[in-house]
Design a protein around this motif. Sequence first.
Motif, short mmCIF file in Angstrom:
data_model
loop_
_atom_site.label_atom_id
_atom_site.label_comp_id
_atom_site.label_asym_id
_atom_site.label_seq_id
_atom_site.Cartn_x
_atom_site.Cartn_y
_atom_site.Cartn_z
N ASN A 189 2.86 -1.94 -1.81
CA ASN A 189 1.77 -2.00 -0.76
C ASN A 189 0.68 -1.33 -1.11
O ASN A 189 -0.72 -1.49 -0.83
CB ASN A 189 2.27 -1.30 0.53
CG ASN A 189 3.27 -2.18 1.40
OD1 ASN A 189 3.70 -3.53 0.86
ND2 ASN A 189 3.83 -1.71 2.25
N ASP A 215 9.88 -7.71 3.50
CA ASP A 215 9.33 -6.16 3.49
C ASP A 215 10.47 -5.39 3.21
O ASP A 215 11.38 -5.26 3.68
CB ASP A 215 8.78 -5.90 4.87
CG ASP A 215 8.19 -4.42 5.16
OD1 ASP A 215 7.63 -4.06 3.83
OD2 ASP A 215 8.13 -3.81 5.82
N GLN A 266 6.06 -5.90 -0.93
CA GLN A 266 6.32 -7.17 -0.20
C GLN A 266 6.81 -7.94 -1.24
O GLN A 266 6.31 -8.25 -2.39
CB GLN A 266 4.83 -7.56 0.24
CG GLN A 266 4.28 -6.76 1.17
CD GLN A 266 5.27 -6.82 2.61
OE1 GLN A 266 5.36 -7.76 2.89
NE2 GLN A 266 5.04 -5.18 3.08
#
Length: 353
Positions: free
Chosen positions: A316, A339, A298
């Motif tokens: 993540n 993302d 992210q």
Amino acid sequence: MHDSAVLGTPLRVQDMHKRFGQFAALDGVSLAVDAGELVCLLGPSGCGKTTLLRCIAGLERQDRGIIHLGARDVSGLPPQARDYGILFQSYALFPNLTVAQNIAYGLTAASRDEARRRVAEMLDLVGLAGSEKKYPGQLSGGQQQRVAMARALAPAPSLLLLDEPMSALDARVREHLCGELRALQKRLGITTLMVTHNQDEAMLMADRIAVMNHGKLEQYGSAQDIYRAPATPFVAEFVGQGNWLPFERGADGLARVGGLSLRLHGERANASRGRLFCRPEAIGINPVVQQDNLFRAQVREITFLGNRCRMRFELNELPGHALLAELAPEQMPRLGSADIWVSLPPQNLQVFA
């Protein structure tokens, strides 16, 4: 005096020790500088770099150690017998003397005509021809530093010592003067040792860089070696930006970092535990071909730095552990969203056991 066209003299320092009370300023430093080479002593305040320069100059007396300039052992000689020119960050020009008088100050053995000729030659060399009659107060900081350089070079020394010579100048003047000084040093072929805490200055100017910390030499090599293959965690952190990931070896031979499993490269795969180090620009962002060590991440922040963008992100499987990547502005559209896929190529992961 020597002819200024003569190639510089090699410098060799062996096992230098110097203490100030309980503080070890130099702790067994050895260093060899080739003839005509420019070497930067790089490190934080208090690491010993200025003490080493002052011992070589004879301005401090080492507790132990030998200094050779060419074939001569100069370890115990007074400063004036060591055959070097020195340039300090403060310029140290005499305000009541003209530019010509400042430059001629060290030419005590020369006749008046020889001194006048040498001063004109030096001013031409540093790009200040016609400034003989000016006083230091009439010159800019950059011009004063050029006069100080001309004075250091006037006796045609075998060795040039520079103690943070650019630190009092603003960034733009400093960068320009660094380039000029490097070109001049190469043209004269004079062996040069320069102290700096500015890594950009060291990278820009040096043939080799000696990174110092706590009175010891941590690594000695080209800018490329020191940046791409730092020998110690200190060098990795001091020179440039970097990412650190603590790991332990799994039964399958992969490196475990939190919930991640990472493949390491070649002989690096042997350490059972330690820290992985990776430069920001060595991280792949949304790679177009399949790569090892590919993970979801992210984006947390992007900073535009002109010729590059710095991105802060979290993997993540490693929430709360921010990492840095650098990419060219034209790569930005490939991000798409917050993302992303991130690759940590095995060949770019350095292991510190």
